[in-house]
Scaffold this motif. Structure first.
Motif, PDB file in Angstrom:
ATOM      1  N   UNK A 284     -63.851  25.493 -20.256  1.00 53.11           N
ATOM      2  CA  UNK A 284     -64.865  25.003 -21.030  1.00 53.11           C
ATOM      3  C   UNK A 284     -66.062  26.082 -21.044  1.00 53.11           C
ATOM      4  N   UNK A 285     -66.877  25.846 -22.268  1.00 52.81           N
ATOM      5  CA  UNK A 285     -67.847  26.776 -22.480  1.00 52.81           C
ATOM      6  C   UNK A 285     -69.140  26.585 -21.608  1.00 52.81           C
ATOM      7  N   UNK A 286     -69.403  25.235 -21.310  1.00 51.36           N
ATOM      8  CA  UNK A 286     -70.516  24.732 -20.440  1.00 51.36           C
ATOM      9  C   UNK A 286     -71.107  25.928 -19.627  1.00 51.36           C
ATOM     10  N   UNK A 287     -70.384  26.236 -18.715  1.00 54.51           N
ATOM     11  CA  UNK A 287     -70.623  27.054 -17.408  1.00 54.51           C
ATOM     12  C   UNK A 287     -71.184  28.212 -17.965  1.00 54.51           C
ATOM     13  N   UNK A 288     -70.407  28.900 -18.910  1.00 54.35           N
ATOM     14  CA  UNK A 288     -71.158  30.131 -19.523  1.00 54.35           C
ATOM     15  C   UNK A 288     -72.545  30.083 -20.237  1.00 54.35           C
ATOM     16  N   UNK A 289     -72.599  28.866 -20.953  1.00 49.37           N
ATOM     17  CA  UNK A 289     -73.887  28.756 -21.594  1.00 49.37           C
ATOM     18  C   UNK A 289     -75.168  28.444 -20.493  1.00 49.37           C
ATOM     19  N   UNK A 290     -74.801  27.795 -19.505  1.00 50.11           N
ATOM     20  CA  UNK A 290     -75.676  27.418 -18.383  1.00 50.11           C
ATOM     21  C   UNK A 290     -75.938  28.715 -17.549  1.00 50.11           C
ATOM     22  N   UNK A 291     -75.052  29.694 -17.461  1.00 53.23           N
ATOM     23  CA  UNK A 291     -75.331  30.924 -16.794  1.00 53.23           C
ATOM     24  C   UNK A 291     -76.376  31.704 -17.689  1.00 53.23           C
ATOM     25  N   UNK A 292     -76.491  31.895 -18.982  1.00 57.34           N
ATOM     26  CA  UNK A 292     -77.132  32.387 -19.627  1.00 57.34           C
ATOM     27  C   UNK A 292     -78.462  31.937 -19.532  1.00 57.34           C
ATOM     28  N   UNK A 293     -78.446  30.741 -19.616  1.00 56.29           N
ATOM     29  CA  UNK A 293     -79.912  29.875 -19.414  1.00 56.29           C
ATOM     30  C   UNK A 293     -80.586  30.205 -18.078  1.00 56.29           C
ATOM     31  N   UNK A 294     -79.781  30.262 -17.134  1.00 56.30           N
ATOM     32  CA  UNK A 294     -80.501  30.769 -15.781  1.00 56.30           C
ATOM     33  C   UNK A 294     -80.689  32.217 -15.921  1.00 56.30           C
ATOM     34  N   UNK A 295     -80.156  32.875 -16.406  1.00 59.49           N
ATOM     35  CA  UNK A 295     -80.349  34.446 -16.471  1.00 59.49           C
ATOM     36  C   UNK A 295     -81.733  34.552 -17.261  1.00 59.49           C
ATOM     37  N   UNK A 296     -81.877  33.978 -18.392  1.00 66.77           N
ATOM     38  CA  UNK A 296     -83.107  34.153 -19.178  1.00 66.77           C
ATOM     39  C   UNK A 296     -84.222  33.346 -18.212  1.00 66.77           C
ATOM     40  N   UNK A 297     -84.244  32.446 -17.927  1.00 66.34           N
ATOM     41  CA  UNK A 297     -85.000  31.340 -17.506  1.00 66.34           C
ATOM     42  C   UNK A 297     -86.493  31.906 -17.832  1.00 66.34           C
ATOM     43  N   UNK A 298     -86.626  31.301 -19.237  1.00 71.93           N
ATOM     44  CA  UNK A 298     -87.940  31.263 -19.981  1.00 71.93           C
ATOM     45  C   UNK A 298     -88.245  32.840 -20.281  1.00 71.93           C
ATOM     46  N   UNK A 299     -87.630  33.837 -20.193  1.00 75.99           N
ATOM     47  CA  UNK A 299     -87.971  34.922 -20.643  1.00 75.99           C
ATOM     48  C   UNK A 299     -87.234  35.357 -21.908  1.00 75.99           C
ATOM     49  N   UNK A 300     -87.649  36.465 -22.518  1.00 81.18           N
ATOM     50  CA  UNK A 300     -87.070  36.977 -24.069  1.00 81.18           C
ATOM     51  C   UNK A 300     -85.918  37.644 -23.823  1.00 81.18           C
ATOM     52  N   UNK A 301     -84.742  37.605 -24.499  1.00 86.03           N
ATOM     53  CA  UNK A 301     -83.426  38.074 -24.166  1.00 86.03           C
ATOM     54  C   UNK A 301     -84.021  39.782 -24.266  1.00 86.03           C
ATOM     55  N   UNK A 302     -83.187  40.587 -23.331  1.00 85.90           N
ATOM     56  CA  UNK A 302     -83.146  41.933 -22.955  1.00 85.90           C
ATOM     57  C   UNK A 302     -82.386  42.513 -24.296  1.00 85.90           C
TER      58      UNK A 302
END
Length: 310
Positions: A284-302
């Motif tokens: 499923x996609x959800x795990x990878x999508x949530x991993x990105x949300x955790x990585x960014x945690x409110x900051x702009x994408x690098x």
């Protein structure tokens, strides 16, 4: 393969459905005002060229019925080319010409057509016959991709492409779509193409899915699909990730072709990419999508390079 499972089981496996895709990701992440950047293939190409993203060369555009008479001029000097609608979808309306035979053009299917046949087809494109919503359209004439020989044994005519889901600028899942006899040489899963998952870290192909069932070999060639290393994989992911800035969309499908001479070329973008990619990868996609949300945690994408490394 997920088999027959309850909605609760699928949620547990991280599988997202159309409602979740639209409500949790497409709606919040993709402003409607930016959809023309991906729905209009001509605008997409212009934006990509301005951003330095590699795309198939554009030979010309026909915008009006009066302009159809310019077709022979645009085709002069080109033995092979592609004609496509700027607002088409699902591969409809695309004509691939692989060579000439005297005064005729030879399509990818082997059929010979005249310049008058091609003019008639362009007129149909302009009328909106293949466009989203049946609106008047433009016809694009562009470079015909010569696909990388890596895929020669596991495709039937047509050109395979690689679909990557890019979420908030991060590549999160990818598959290669392999044309079949049933799909008419088109890389479209709904028309019968094979979808094969790709290990995101290495660029190695996994087993395939065909009509929502797992397969190990291509249905037309009988050759194993898994275990093929896609060349220029990091470069391909960097190209896909860079399309986030180009489109301005947070949830995006990026379709790339591997040209034998030029390497990865961005073919088109999709603001509502399908979910069959989950079946192709068996996850499923959800795990990878949530991993990105955790990585960014409110900051702009690098920068894109850091997103690909992640």
């Amino acid at each position: 393969m997920f088999g027959i499972a309850s909605p609760w089981k699928l949620r547990e496996l991280g599988v997202i459905g159309i409602n979740a895709r639209n409500g949790d990701y497409v709606g919040p992440c993709n402003p409607r005002s930016l959809y023309p950047r991906v729905d209009d293939k001509l605008l997409t190409k212009q934006l990509a060229l301005a951003a330095g993203i590699a795309v198939p060369a554009l030979y010309g555009v026909i915008e009006t019925n009066h302009g159809v008479r310019r077709l022979p001029e645009l085709l002069a000097g080109h033995d092979d080319f592609v004609i496509k609608p700027a607002h088409g979808s699902g591969g409809e309306g695309i004509v691939v010409v692989e060579g000439r035979a005297g005064d005729f053009f030879r399509k990818a299917s082997g059929t010979l057509v005249s310049v008058e046949d091609l003019e008639h087809h362009v007129t149909g494109i302009l009328s909106g016959m293949y466009s989203l919503g049946g609106q008047p359209d433009h016809a694009m004439i562009e470079y015909r991709v010569r696909f990388d020989p890596l895929f020669e044994a596991i495709t039937y005519h047509g050109v395979p492409d690689i679909r990557t889901i890019v979420y908030r600028g991060y590549p999160v899942m990818a598959m290669v779509r392999l044309p079949t006899r049933q799909s008419g040489g088109k890389a479209n899963l709904h028309q019968g193409a094979v979808g094969a998952g790709i290990d995101l870290a290495t660029g190695q192909t996994l087993e395939g899915t065909w009509h929502d069932r797992r397969i190990g070999v291509h249905p037309d060639t009988g050759v194993s699909i898994a275990g093929r290393m896609i060349p220029d994989w990091e470069r391909l992911l960097l190209l896909a990730a860079s399309c986030h800035e180009l489109a301005g969309l947070g949830y995006l499908g990026v379709d790339v072709v591997l040209d034998a001479a030029q390497g990865p070329l961005m073919l088109e973008l999709n603001a509502r990419p399908g979910l069959g990619i989950q079946i192709a990868n068996g996850i499923g996609l959800r795990g990878n999508l949530e991993a990105v949300d955790r990585e960014l945690a409110g900051r702009a994408p690098p920068p894109a390079g850091e997103r690909v490394a992640f």
